[in-house]
Design a protein around this motif. Structure first.
Motif, mmCIF file in Angstrom:
data_model
loop_
_atom_site.group_PDB
_atom_site.id
_atom_site.type_symbol
_atom_site.label_atom_id
_atom_site.label_comp_id
_atom_site.label_asym_id
_atom_site.label_seq_id
_atom_site.Cartn_x
_atom_site.Cartn_y
_atom_site.Cartn_z
ATOM 1 N N SER A 1 15.362 4.440 4.289
ATOM 2 C CA SER A 1 14.522 3.510 4.205
ATOM 3 C C SER A 1 13.567 3.430 5.515
ATOM 4 C CB SER A 1 15.274 2.317 4.178
ATOM 5 O OG SER A 1 15.867 2.063 5.532
ATOM 6 N N ILE A 2 12.644 2.613 5.193
ATOM 7 C CA ILE A 2 11.575 2.256 5.966
ATOM 8 C C ILE A 2 11.280 0.851 6.069
ATOM 9 C CG2 ILE A 2 9.065 2.569 6.716
ATOM 10 C CD1 ILE A 2 9.214 5.525 5.347
ATOM 11 N N THR A 3 11.242 0.364 7.363
ATOM 12 C CA THR A 3 11.339 -1.442 7.362
ATOM 13 C C THR A 3 9.943 -1.545 8.184
ATOM 14 O OG1 THR A 3 13.493 -1.459 7.471
ATOM 15 C CG2 THR A 3 12.712 -3.517 7.858
ATOM 16 N N VAL A 4 9.314 -2.517 7.569
ATOM 17 C CA VAL A 4 8.045 -3.025 8.517
ATOM 18 C C VAL A 4 8.022 -4.436 8.691
ATOM 19 C CG1 VAL A 4 6.570 -2.535 6.267
ATOM 20 C CG2 VAL A 4 5.475 -2.937 8.431
ATOM 21 N N GLY A 5 8.011 -4.888 9.872
ATOM 22 C CA GLY A 5 8.302 -6.279 10.238
ATOM 23 C C GLY A 5 7.685 -6.720 11.419
ATOM 24 N N VAL A 6 7.536 -8.248 11.720
ATOM 25 C CA VAL A 6 6.738 -8.712 13.100
ATOM 26 C C VAL A 6 7.641 -9.941 13.377
ATOM 27 C CG1 VAL A 6 5.455 -10.130 11.293
ATOM 28 C CG2 VAL A 6 4.614 -9.447 13.679
ATOM 29 N N LEU B 1 6.971 7.899 7.003
ATOM 30 C CA LEU B 1 7.133 8.525 5.546
ATOM 31 C C LEU B 1 7.235 10.069 5.656
ATOM 32 C CD1 LEU B 1 4.152 6.805 3.587
ATOM 33 C CD2 LEU B 1 6.698 6.897 2.800
ATOM 34 N N LYS B 2 6.433 10.632 6.758
ATOM 35 C CA LYS B 2 6.506 12.035 6.767
ATOM 36 C C LYS B 2 7.856 12.393 7.265
ATOM 37 C CE LYS B 2 3.003 13.037 9.258
ATOM 38 N NZ LYS B 2 1.739 13.641 9.922
ATOM 39 N N TYR B 3 8.568 11.778 8.342
ATOM 40 C CA TYR B 3 9.451 12.318 9.059
ATOM 41 C C TYR B 3 10.832 11.707 8.721
ATOM 42 C CZ TYR B 3 5.738 13.852 11.880
ATOM 43 O OH TYR B 3 4.544 14.506 12.036
ATOM 44 N N THR B 4 11.038 10.934 7.607
ATOM 45 C CA THR B 4 12.086 10.445 6.926
ATOM 46 C C THR B 4 12.454 10.926 5.583
ATOM 47 O OG1 THR B 4 11.370 8.129 7.843
ATOM 48 C CG2 THR B 4 13.419 8.168 6.482
ATOM 49 N N PRO B 5 13.413 12.108 5.619
ATOM 50 C CA PRO B 5 13.812 12.633 4.276
ATOM 51 C C PRO B 5 14.381 11.762 3.216
ATOM 52 C CG PRO B 5 14.962 13.768 6.149
ATOM 53 C CD PRO B 5 14.265 12.562 6.708
ATOM 54 N N LYS B 6 15.436 10.769 3.855
ATOM 55 C CA LYS B 6 16.144 10.005 2.977
ATOM 56 C C LYS B 6 16.383 8.664 3.871
ATOM 57 C CE LYS B 6 20.900 11.516 3.537
ATOM 58 N NZ LYS B 6 21.174 12.371 4.629
ATOM 59 N N ASP C 1 0.768 -1.047 -0.036
ATOM 60 C CA ASP C 1 0.029 -0.047 -0.165
ATOM 61 C C ASP C 1 0.984 1.281 0.044
ATOM 62 O OD1 ASP C 1 -2.227 -1.694 0.058
ATOM 63 O OD2 ASP C 1 -2.714 -1.065 2.139
ATOM 64 N N TYR C 2 2.079 1.182 0.713
ATOM 65 C CA TYR C 2 2.739 2.465 0.848
ATOM 66 C C TYR C 2 3.923 2.603 -0.115
ATOM 67 C CZ TYR C 2 -0.221 3.886 4.391
ATOM 68 O OH TYR C 2 -1.602 4.224 5.008
ATOM 69 N N ARG C 3 4.268 1.305 -0.726
ATOM 70 C CA ARG C 3 5.604 1.398 -1.569
ATOM 71 C C ARG C 3 5.758 2.763 -2.538
ATOM 72 N NH1 ARG C 3 6.459 -3.625 -1.767
ATOM 73 N NH2 ARG C 3 7.841 -3.773 -0.056
ATOM 74 N N ALA C 4 4.422 3.031 -3.349
ATOM 75 C CA ALA C 4 4.392 3.803 -4.297
ATOM 76 C C ALA C 4 4.849 5.228 -3.770
ATOM 77 C CB ALA C 4 3.280 4.057 -5.052
ATOM 78 N N GLN C 5 4.289 5.769 -2.483
ATOM 79 C CA GLN C 5 4.322 6.786 -1.806
ATOM 80 C C GLN C 5 5.999 6.979 -1.469
ATOM 81 O OE1 GLN C 5 0.931 6.847 0.618
ATOM 82 N NE2 GLN C 5 1.796 8.846 1.717
ATOM 83 N N ALA C 6 6.845 5.894 -0.880
ATOM 84 C CA ALA C 6 7.720 5.900 -0.468
ATOM 85 C C ALA C 6 8.877 6.110 -1.364
ATOM 86 C CB ALA C 6 8.071 4.620 0.303
ATOM 87 N N ALA D 1 8.331 7.639 -4.203
ATOM 88 C CA ALA D 1 7.971 8.885 -4.940
ATOM 89 C C ALA D 1 8.955 9.855 -4.103
ATOM 90 C CB ALA D 1 6.612 9.061 -4.917
ATOM 91 N N LYS D 2 9.042 9.411 -2.894
ATOM 92 C CA LYS D 2 10.052 10.322 -1.672
ATOM 93 C C LYS D 2 11.573 10.070 -1.932
ATOM 94 C CE LYS D 2 9.563 12.315 2.597
ATOM 95 N NZ LYS D 2 9.315 12.594 3.865
ATOM 96 N N GLY D 3 11.990 8.971 -2.737
ATOM 97 C CA GLY D 3 13.009 8.456 -2.763
ATOM 98 C C GLY D 3 13.602 7.472 -1.683
ATOM 99 N N LEU D 4 12.552 6.808 -1.190
ATOM 100 C CA LEU D 4 12.860 5.990 0.187
ATOM 101 C C LEU D 4 12.690 4.674 -0.383
ATOM 102 C CD1 LEU D 4 10.642 7.846 2.869
ATOM 103 C CD2 LEU D 4 13.303 7.898 2.623
ATOM 104 N N LYS D 5 13.251 3.574 0.434
ATOM 105 C CA LYS D 5 13.311 2.193 0.214
ATOM 106 C C LYS D 5 12.256 1.618 1.247
ATOM 107 C CE LYS D 5 16.102 -1.494 -0.876
ATOM 108 N NZ LYS D 5 17.387 -2.288 -0.694
#
Ligand code: ADP
Length: 379
Positions: free
Chosen positions: A285-290, A278-283, A237-242, A244-248
């Motif tokens: 990556s974002i890792t989502v896990g469990v 997404l808002k508070y990461t200018p460059k 769901d959030y990959r495209a948004q990430a 678009a901001k240059g985030l992995k």
């Protein structure tokens, strides 16, 4: 006040060492308090109380040496019986409760805010001076005002939703190329109007969820949730948004057993973490896990980790507060209501879970959510 009690075993039924004058002065002092104050000994028998206790209980009876649970039977807001004798057991420290109710003889419910503090005399000659001091405040009025406020917010936000959704949809339709071309000034005005309509719609959605969560009447549709599927679906769901901001955006789904919970509410909490990341990461990556919870049987710990601006020590203690937003210019340059984490915290409570985070300023942040199976008995 407690320091006085701690060192004055003359307030108990134990032999009196200090003078009668001093005892009278202390009695006058606690009698002048508007909060109900009761001291009990180690056997949970009342050794001292003030006039506010009699007002609360609506009685003139002598309460001295009576068992605390007989004098002051309490229940929780959900009517579970609470024993003050148990709360003042031998190992108890300071206890605070704001969910207790005293039901009067006439059946009226009085909401009580209770603080229990141990009295330790450190006097081996008179260990019977040890016990507990209970301070109770009638918070019925403020609780009822809170409820009225929540109901008001709930109704107003519900009524505002539809017209705002229509306004937002109309502006976005008006911006379609087939209605153009626009003068740049017109396009700018429409874009601004659209941005603000979206902000208001988000705020209203937050307020609706908030009011429901505070009223405790959030609907929970409980069914088995497969953690790996949830992680994959959130990441997609959030990959495209990430990007678009240059985030992995990295997903770390673990093949763990499903738990019975509300997928909708779980998703809401994790979406909140992801939107913030997404808002508070200018460059970076974002890792989502469990992973499996180290402490709860069949519990899971979801996490959203970012490499963003991080959270300063002074902000750390406030970020779960209602409407709190950091003063950091990097936060202020993004849109937000300051309600997201407060709501996430309330939703986590409804799921019998908890949220917390680890962060260092400029070194990113990781938000965690621990939840268990809602159909499993709580330990
Ligand atoms: P909002 O994001 O709308 O301001 P939240 O309640 O979601 O409201 O967050 C409260 C505050 O916590 C934010 O304003 C920000 O200062 C801080 N915060 C939350 N998530 C992060 C994050 N991933 N990195 C840095 N700061 C964060």
């Amino acid at each position: 006040m407690l320091d006085i009690f701690k060192h004055k075993d003359n307030l108990t039924t134990a032999p009196v060492e200090a003078g009668e004058d001093e005892r009278q002065r202390l009695l006058a002092l606690i009698n002048s308090l508007t909060d109900a104050v009761i001291a009990v000994n180690r056997e949970s028998l009342i050794t001292l109380y003030n006039g506010a206790v009699l007002d609360l209980l609506n009685t003139n009876a002598d309460l001295k040496s009576r068992y605390i649970d007989t004098v002051m039977p309490l229940v929780t807001e959900k009517d579970t019986i609470i024993s003050l004798a148990e709360l003042t057991g031998p190992q108890s420290g300071i206890t605070k409760r704001d969910d207790l109710v005293y039901v009067t003889n006439e059946g009226n419910r009085v909401n009580i805010d209770l603080t229990i503090s141990p009295i330790r005399t450190f006097n081996p000659k008179h260990p019977q001076g040890d016990g507990y001091i209970l301070v109770m405040r009638d918070v019925t009025r403020s609780k009822s005002l809170d409820q009225q406020r929540d109901e008001f917010i709930s109704v107003v936000s519900h009524e505002l939703r539809t017209p705002l959704a229509i306004a937002e949809a109309n502006i976005s339709t008006a911006l379609l190329p087939k209605f153009g071309p626009f003068k740049p000034e017109t396009a700018e005005l429409l874009n601004q109007a659209h941005k603000n309509a979206v902000f208001l719609a988000d705020l209203i959605k937050d307020l609706t969820t908030l009011a429901r969560a505070e009223q405790g009447n959030l609907l929970l549709d409980i069914k088995p949730v497969k953690p790996a599927n949830l992680i994959e679906s959130l990441a997609s769901d959030y990959r495209a948004q990430a990007e678009a901001k240059g985030l992995k955006l990295i997903a770390q789904p673990n093949d763990l057993s499903p738990i019975e919970t509300s997928e909708y509410r779980l998703r809401e909490i994790l979406q909140n973490f992801l939107v913030n990341a997404l808002k508070y990461t200018p460059k970076g990556s974002i890792t989502v896990g469990v992973t499996k919870s180290p402490t709860r049987d069949s519990g899971l710990v979801f996490s959203v980790k970012d490499t963003g601006i991080g959270i300063s020590s002074s902000d750390k203690q406030h970020i779960f507060e209602k409407f709190y937003r950091s003063e950091d210019y990097r936060t202020r340059s993004t849109g937000g209501t300051g309600l997201g984490l407060y709501i996430a915290h309330k939703l986590a409570e409804r799921l019998n879970g908890r949220i917390w985070f680890e962060s260092k300023l400029n070194k990113g942040a990781t938000f965690f959510l621990e939840v268990g199976d809602l159909n499993e008995p709580q330990t």
